[in-house]
Scaffold this motif. Sequence first.
Motif, PDB file in Angstrom:
ATOM      1  N   ALA A 277      44.788  31.793  30.424  1.00  0.00           N
ATOM      2  CA  ALA A 277      44.841  33.222  30.761  1.00  0.00           C
ATOM      3  C   ALA A 277      45.514  33.446  32.114  1.00  0.00           C
ATOM      4  O   ALA A 277      46.198  34.443  32.324  1.00  0.00           O
TER       5      ALA A 277
ATOM      6  N   HIS B 198      39.194  45.714  39.845  1.00  0.00           N
ATOM      7  CA  HIS B 198      38.642  44.586  39.082  1.00  0.00           C
ATOM      8  C   HIS B 198      37.508  43.930  39.873  1.00  0.00           C
ATOM      9  O   HIS B 198      37.523  43.924  41.109  1.00  0.00           O
TER      10      HIS B 198
ATOM     11  N   ARG C 292      40.294  46.693  25.944  1.00  0.00           N
ATOM     12  CA  ARG C 292      40.888  45.494  26.537  1.00  0.00           C
ATOM     13  C   ARG C 292      40.611  45.383  28.026  1.00  0.00           C
ATOM     14  O   ARG C 292      40.460  44.291  28.566  1.00  0.00           O
ATOM     15  N   SER C 293      40.574  46.521  28.725  1.00  0.00           N
ATOM     16  CA  SER C 293      40.419  46.477  30.187  1.00  0.00           C
ATOM     17  C   SER C 293      38.969  46.523  30.642  1.00  0.00           C
ATOM     18  O   SER C 293      38.664  46.188  31.788  1.00  0.00           O
TER      19      SER C 293
ATOM     20  N   SER D 116      36.907  43.840  32.776  1.00  0.00           N
ATOM     21  CA  SER D 116      37.304  43.560  34.162  1.00  0.00           C
ATOM     22  C   SER D 116      36.692  44.531  35.166  1.00  0.00           C
ATOM     23  O   SER D 116      36.845  44.355  36.367  1.00  0.00           O
TER      24      SER D 116
ATOM     25  N   HIS E 113      50.407  44.256  36.832  1.00  0.00           N
ATOM     26  CA  HIS E 113      49.043  43.814  36.527  1.00  0.00           C
ATOM     27  C   HIS E 113      48.275  45.010  35.963  1.00  0.00           C
ATOM     28  O   HIS E 113      47.570  44.910  34.955  1.00  0.00           O
TER      29      HIS E 113
ATOM     30  N   ASP F 266      47.064  40.801  43.007  1.00  0.00           N
ATOM     31  CA  ASP F 266      47.263  40.224  41.675  1.00  0.00           C
ATOM     32  C   ASP F 266      48.676  40.358  41.110  1.00  0.00           C
ATOM     33  O   ASP F 266      48.918  39.923  39.985  1.00  0.00           O
TER      34      ASP F 266
ATOM     35  N   MET G 296      50.146  36.343  34.496  1.00  0.00           N
ATOM     36  CA  MET G 296      48.807  36.261  33.904  1.00  0.00           C
ATOM     37  C   MET G 296      48.703  37.045  32.588  1.00  0.00           C
ATOM     38  O   MET G 296      49.277  38.115  32.442  1.00  0.00           O
ATOM     39  N   SER G 297      47.910  36.504  31.642  1.00  0.00           N
ATOM     40  CA  SER G 297      47.638  37.229  30.396  1.00  0.00           C
ATOM     41  C   SER G 297      46.838  38.499  30.653  1.00  0.00           C
ATOM     42  O   SER G 297      46.803  39.391  29.811  1.00  0.00           O
ATOM     43  N   TYR G 298      46.174  38.561  31.809  1.00  0.00           N
ATOM     44  CA  TYR G 298      45.379  39.748  32.136  1.00  0.00           C
ATOM     45  C   TYR G 298      46.261  40.964  32.400  1.00  0.00           C
ATOM     46  O   TYR G 298      45.793  42.091  32.346  1.00  0.00           O
ATOM     47  N   ASP G 299      47.549  40.726  32.722  1.00  0.00           N
ATOM     48  CA  ASP G 299      48.414  41.841  33.100  1.00  0.00           C
ATOM     49  C   ASP G 299      48.607  42.796  31.924  1.00  0.00           C
ATOM     50  O   ASP G 299      48.925  42.371  30.805  1.00  0.00           O
TER      51      ASP G 299
END
Length: 280
Positions: free
Chosen positions: A22, A109, A150-151, A154, A190, A211, A225-228
């Motif tokens: 991730a 986050h 999805r968010s 966080s 991000h 980030d 990052m996959s979080y973006d």
Amino acid sequence: MEWGNFEISVVSDGAFWLDGGAMYGVVPRTLWSLATPPDAQNRIEVALNCLLVRTPAGNVLLDTGLGDKYDNKFAERFHVDRSRRLVEELGRLGLTPLDIDMVINTHLHFDHAGGNTRRDDQGKVIPVFPKARYVIQRGEWANANAPNARSRASYHPEDWLSLETNGQVHWVSGDQEVLAGVSVFLTPGHLRDHQSVRISSCQGDLVFLSDIIPTAHHLKLPWIMSYDLYPLETLETKQALIRRAVAEHWLLVFYHDPRVPMAYLTEQDGLLQVDPYVSS
Ligand SMILES: [Zn+2]
């Protein structure tokens, strides 16, 4: 460390461990695991390098780490390492939470805003820095308070709701100077409204990236990052930041890097070179 008429210190809030895949998005494990060997659960160490900026106009803190409000399940899942804590680190520099005049959250986050608040003896969530104004982008505030599927994971609303109740939030929109020599500017990718911070002095510019480029490894353009939420915007923002960092000799701060908290960038024969900053 002296930075013109400012004094700058990295104040760590410990570390935690996140899934290596991730953290590096489309980069294959065979590549990233050489740079950062994972543990048995495929996690890599992620630092929490908050920054204290002492200015003639007040003491400013950039991001607040994880804080202490999490439960055992969270501590296990993220292998939370509390060997260093933000408030203790400030104490070592002779400061109490009452001495912080401004907190800038690059976004909300939990690993950047967790230390904004704490539980008091009655279990009530209260601000850690009672006299501080907390600088937050208006767009990020809106998105954090209305997350999608999805968010949502966080965001922990208890990291910011009591700040509003106490009248301590200073909402900003876009790029602006928030204190003499201290500016925030949008670095989308991000998140839509992610902000970075620039500290400008006669010595030049120091930039707290947060980030958008979380570690020195993420200077490599495809390492995103996959979080973006908007990875192609991250790519564009990164390219622009790296160009300026080289041209204007910025000192960069990597919030999540356990080994390279600060570095300069140079270019030699078209190749980017990372020169870690060693304080004298
Ligand atoms: Zn982060």
